[in-house]
Design an enzyme around this catalytic site. Structure first.
Site, PDB file in Angstrom:
ATOM      1  N   SER A  12      48.006  34.691  44.238  1.00  0.00           N
ATOM      2  CA  SER A  12      47.256  35.868  44.000  1.00  0.00           C
ATOM      3  C   SER A  12      48.062  37.084  44.788  1.00  0.00           C
ATOM      4  O   SER A  12      47.723  36.668  45.758  1.00  0.00           O
ATOM      5  CB  SER A  12      45.719  36.186  43.897  1.00  0.00           C
ATOM      6  OG  SER A  12      45.169  37.546  44.473  1.00  0.00           O
ATOM      7  N   HIS A  37      49.391  35.743  39.843  1.00  0.00           N
ATOM      8  CA  HIS A  37      47.930  36.315  39.281  1.00  0.00           C
ATOM      9  C   HIS A  37      47.534  37.598  39.753  1.00  0.00           C
ATOM     10  O   HIS A  37      48.512  38.122  40.660  1.00  0.00           O
ATOM     11  CB  HIS A  37      47.170  35.418  39.799  1.00  0.00           C
ATOM     12  CG  HIS A  37      45.398  35.353  39.304  1.00  0.00           C
ATOM     13  ND1 HIS A  37      45.456  34.820  38.268  1.00  0.00           N
ATOM     14  CD2 HIS A  37      44.686  35.969  40.273  1.00  0.00           C
ATOM     15  CE1 HIS A  37      43.887  35.220  38.722  1.00  0.00           C
ATOM     16  NE2 HIS A  37      43.506  35.658  39.675  1.00  0.00           N
ATOM     17  N   ASP A  39      45.376  40.304  39.620  1.00  0.00           N
ATOM     18  CA  ASP A  39      44.301  40.737  39.408  1.00  0.00           C
ATOM     19  C   ASP A  39      44.208  41.982  39.838  1.00  0.00           C
ATOM     20  O   ASP A  39      44.202  43.234  40.367  1.00  0.00           O
ATOM     21  CB  ASP A  39      43.210  41.243  40.917  1.00  0.00           C
ATOM     22  CG  ASP A  39      43.043  39.582  41.395  1.00  0.00           C
ATOM     23  OD1 ASP A  39      42.530  39.085  40.148  1.00  0.00           O
ATOM     24  OD2 ASP A  39      43.859  38.419  42.312  1.00  0.00           O
ATOM     25  N   MET A  41      40.967  45.511  38.550  1.00  0.00           N
ATOM     26  CA  MET A  41      39.537  45.976  39.047  1.00  0.00           C
ATOM     27  C   MET A  41      39.752  47.245  38.635  1.00  0.00           C
ATOM     28  O   MET A  41      40.782  48.372  38.887  1.00  0.00           O
ATOM     29  CB  MET A  41      39.360  45.558  40.173  1.00  0.00           C
ATOM     30  CG  MET A  41      39.921  44.232  41.709  1.00  0.00           C
ATOM     31  SD  MET A  41      39.437  44.084  42.561  1.00  0.00           S
ATOM     32  CE  MET A  41      40.240  42.887  42.538  1.00  0.00           C
ATOM     33  N   HIS A  73      44.126  38.734  35.504  1.00  0.00           N
ATOM     34  CA  HIS A  73      42.592  39.067  35.193  1.00  0.00           C
ATOM     35  C   HIS A  73      41.874  40.196  35.107  1.00  0.00           C
ATOM     36  O   HIS A  73      42.236  40.753  35.543  1.00  0.00           O
ATOM     37  CB  HIS A  73      42.662  38.378  36.344  1.00  0.00           C
ATOM     38  CG  HIS A  73      41.073  37.635  37.217  1.00  0.00           C
ATOM     39  ND1 HIS A  73      41.105  37.455  38.230  1.00  0.00           N
ATOM     40  CD2 HIS A  73      40.319  37.967  35.885  1.00  0.00           C
ATOM     41  CE1 HIS A  73      39.015  37.499  38.263  1.00  0.00           C
ATOM     42  NE2 HIS A  73      38.881  37.094  36.794  1.00  0.00           N
ATOM     43  N   MET A  75      39.089  42.338  35.565  1.00  0.00           N
ATOM     44  CA  MET A  75      37.880  42.267  36.187  1.00  0.00           C
ATOM     45  C   MET A  75      37.419  43.948  36.065  1.00  0.00           C
ATOM     46  O   MET A  75      37.318  44.878  36.409  1.00  0.00           O
ATOM     47  CB  MET A  75      37.415  42.539  37.602  1.00  0.00           C
ATOM     48  CG  MET A  75      38.452  40.963  37.762  1.00  0.00           C
ATOM     49  SD  MET A  75      38.816  40.702  39.254  1.00  0.00           S
ATOM     50  CE  MET A  75      40.099  40.578  39.894  1.00  0.00           C
ATOM     51  N   MET A 144      35.133  31.508  38.587  1.00  0.00           N
ATOM     52  CA  MET A 144      34.875  31.893  40.030  1.00  0.00           C
ATOM     53  C   MET A 144      34.182  31.224  41.124  1.00  0.00           C
ATOM     54  O   MET A 144      33.035  30.908  40.451  1.00  0.00           O
ATOM     55  CB  MET A 144      35.014  33.477  40.017  1.00  0.00           C
ATOM     56  CG  MET A 144      35.431  34.399  38.889  1.00  0.00           C
ATOM     57  SD  MET A 144      37.232  34.709  39.297  1.00  0.00           S
ATOM     58  CE  MET A 144      36.686  35.147  41.212  1.00  0.00           C
ATOM     59  N   GLY A 151      39.743  40.189  48.104  1.00  0.00           N
ATOM     60  CA  GLY A 151      40.309  38.807  48.001  1.00  0.00           C
ATOM     61  C   GLY A 151      39.130  38.747  50.033  1.00  0.00           C
ATOM     62  O   GLY A 151      38.304  39.079  50.344  1.00  0.00           O
ATOM     63  N   ASP A 183      39.571  30.104  40.738  1.00  0.00           N
ATOM     64  CA  ASP A 183      39.611  31.857  42.030  1.00  0.00           C
ATOM     65  C   ASP A 183      38.565  31.862  42.899  1.00  0.00           C
ATOM     66  O   ASP A 183      37.637  32.318  42.796  1.00  0.00           O
ATOM     67  CB  ASP A 183      39.276  32.938  40.681  1.00  0.00           C
ATOM     68  CG  ASP A 183      40.203  34.176  40.912  1.00  0.00           C
ATOM     69  OD1 ASP A 183      40.615  33.765  42.497  1.00  0.00           O
ATOM     70  OD2 ASP A 183      40.812  35.108  40.461  1.00  0.00           O
ATOM     71  N   GLY A 184      38.677  31.698  44.211  1.00  0.00           N
ATOM     72  CA  GLY A 184      38.490  32.563  45.207  1.00  0.00           C
ATOM     73  C   GLY A 184      38.116  31.795  46.448  1.00  0.00           C
ATOM     74  O   GLY A 184      37.383  30.712  46.393  1.00  0.00           O
ATOM     75  N   GLY A 205      45.565  33.452  47.015  1.00  0.00           N
ATOM     76  CA  GLY A 205      45.888  34.841  47.379  1.00  0.00           C
ATOM     77  C   GLY A 205      45.928  34.916  48.891  1.00  0.00           C
ATOM     78  O   GLY A 205      47.067  35.330  49.559  1.00  0.00           O
ATOM     79  N   SER A 206      44.525  34.807  49.844  1.00  0.00           N
ATOM     80  CA  SER A 206      44.995  35.057  51.031  1.00  0.00           C
ATOM     81  C   SER A 206      45.705  34.400  51.703  1.00  0.00           C
ATOM     82  O   SER A 206      46.295  34.266  53.163  1.00  0.00           O
ATOM     83  CB  SER A 206      43.325  35.828  52.029  1.00  0.00           C
ATOM     84  OG  SER A 206      42.368  34.911  52.064  1.00  0.00           O
TER      85      SER A 206
HETATM   86  C1  DX5 Z   1      38.875  38.367  44.060  1.00  0.00           C
HETATM   87  C2  DX5 Z   1      39.933  38.053  42.545  1.00  0.00           C
HETATM   88  C3  DX5 Z   1      41.106  36.240  43.261  1.00  0.00           C
HETATM   89  C4  DX5 Z   1      41.479  37.195  44.728  1.00  0.00           C
HETATM   90  C5  DX5 Z   1      41.594  36.064  45.770  1.00  0.00           C
HETATM   91  O1  DX5 Z   1      38.196  39.168  42.626  1.00  0.00           O
HETATM   92  O2  DX5 Z   1      39.706  37.653  41.463  1.00  0.00           O
HETATM   93  O3  DX5 Z   1      42.279  36.503  42.284  1.00  0.00           O
HETATM   94  O4  DX5 Z   1      42.586  37.653  44.528  1.00  0.00           O
HETATM   95  O5  DX5 Z   1      41.810  36.343  46.675  1.00  0.00           O
HETATM   96  P1  DX5 Z   1      41.489  35.254  47.482  1.00  0.00           P
HETATM   97  O6  DX5 Z   1      42.050  33.798  47.867  1.00  0.00           O
HETATM   98  O7  DX5 Z   1      41.357  35.383  49.026  1.00  0.00           O
HETATM   99  O8  DX5 Z   1      40.335  34.466  48.208  1.00  0.00           O
HETATM  100 ZN    ZN Z   2      41.731  36.773  40.214  1.00  0.00          ZN
END
Ligand code: DX5
Ligand code: ZN
Length: 237
Positions: A12, A37, A39, A41, A73, A75, A144, A151, A183-184, A205-206
Site C-alpha cells: 500500500s 495497492h 488507497d 479517500m 481501493h 474509500m 478491513m 495507515g 487490509d490494516g 503499508g507502514s
Molecule cells: C487504510 C488503508 C490501508 C492502509 C494500511 O484505510 O486502506 O491500505 O494503507 O496501512 P497499514 O498497513 O499501515 O495499516
Molecule cells: Zn487499502
C-alpha cells in the site's frame, strides 16, 4: 488452506514517501511484490484525503515493467461515478465498500464490464452476511482490519474470527477462487495469524514503507514472519 497456496503481499503506497513515489513502488516491485495497492479517500466516507486516478496513471508504466497489478481501493462515496476513470487510468482491480453501494450488484458488474477484477471491502463492524448474495460475482473480498482512513493503525484482533468465517463460507460454497484480502495493521506480528485464518492477499503499508528499514528488508521480514508462523512452505510474493 492447502500448502500450495501462494500468499500475495500487496504494497500500500499510502505510507510511501510521495516525493519519490515511483522509486518507492519500484523498490517494492524489485523485491518481488506483484500487487500495488492504491488507497483512494474522499474526506467524506473516510476522514482523510489521498490520491486520484492521476497517481494510477503515473504508476501504470512502472507496474507494467514488472507485470504487476494496480489494485485500487475506493474509500469514497458514490464510487460508481469514478469506476471508468480509474480503470482507464490503469487499475487492474477495483474494490468498493459495501457501505457506499446501495446497488452493489450493478457496481460489481460495471467493474467487470470495464475489464477489471472486482472486490468488495467491509468495514470492521460490517457483517459478512451483507455479501451473501454477491459472493459468486466477486474476485476478492477486502476485509478491513482497521477503520479505513489512515495507515499505521492497530490491527483489530476480533477480525481474525471474521477472516476465518469468510474462509469457511467460501470453502463450503465452492468459491475458493474468491480471494480473501486483508487490509490494516498487517506487520510481522500479525501477518502469520492472518494467513492462518485464511487470507491469501496481505495489504501492508507502514510495515513496508517506513524509516526503520529498506523496502526490500521490510518485505523479507514480512515474508519470513509468514513462513515461520504458518510453519508451511508457502511463497509470499
Ligand atoms: C487504510 C488503508 C490501508 C492502509 C494500511 O484505510 O486502506 O491500505 O494503507 O496501512 P497499514 O498497513 O499501515 O495499516
Ligand atoms: Zn487499502
Amino acid at each position: 488452506m492447502s500448502g500450495k497456496e501462494k500468499i500475495q503481499i500487496a504494497a500500500s503506497i499510502l505510507s510511501a514517501d510521495f516525493s519519490r513515489l515511483g522509486e518507492q513502488a519500484e523498490e517494492a516491485l524489485e523485491a518481488g511484490v506483484r500487487w500495488i495497492h492504491v488507497d483512494v479517500m474522499d474526506g467524506h466516507f473516510v476522514p482523510n484525503l489521498s490520491m486520484g486516478p492521476q497517481v494510477v496513471r503515473s504508476l501504470r508504466p512502472i507496474a507494467d515493467r514488472f507485470g504487476s497489478r494496480l489494485d485500487v481501493h475506493l474509500m469514497i462515496m458514490e464510487p460508481d461515478r469514478y469506476l471508468a476513470e480509474f480503470v482507464r487510468a490503469g487499475a487492474n482491480s477495483v474494490s468498493v465498500h459495501v457501505e457506499t453501494c446501495p446497488h452493489l450488484h450493478r457496481t460489481i458488474q460495471e467493474i467487470r464490464a470495464l475489464g477489471a477484477r472486482s472486490g468488495v471491502a467491509l468495514n470492521p463492524a460490517t457483517p459478512l452476511s451483507t455479501l451473501e448474495e454477491i459472493l459468486p460475482d466477486l474476485d476478492f473480498v477486502l476485509v478491513m482490519t482497521v477503520e479505513p482512513g489512515f495507515g499505521g493503525q492497530e490491527f483489530i484482533p476480533s477480525s481474525l474470527n471474521k477472516i476465518d468465517r469468510l474462509h469457511r463460507i467460501l470453502t463450503e460454497r465452492g468459491l475458493d477462487r474468491v480471494l480473501i484480502a486483508v487490509d490494516g495493521g498487517v506487520h510481522t506480528q500479525t501477518a502469520g495469524a492472518v494467513v492462518r485464518a485464511g487470507a491469501t492477499v496481505l495489504v501492508a503499508g507502514s510495515a513496508i514503507f517506513n524509516d526503520q528499514e529498506t523496502v526490500a528488508e521490510n518485505l523479507r521480514q514480512l515474508r519470513s514472519a509468514i513462513e515461520t508462523s504458518t510453519g508451511r512452505t508457502r511463497k509470499a510474493k
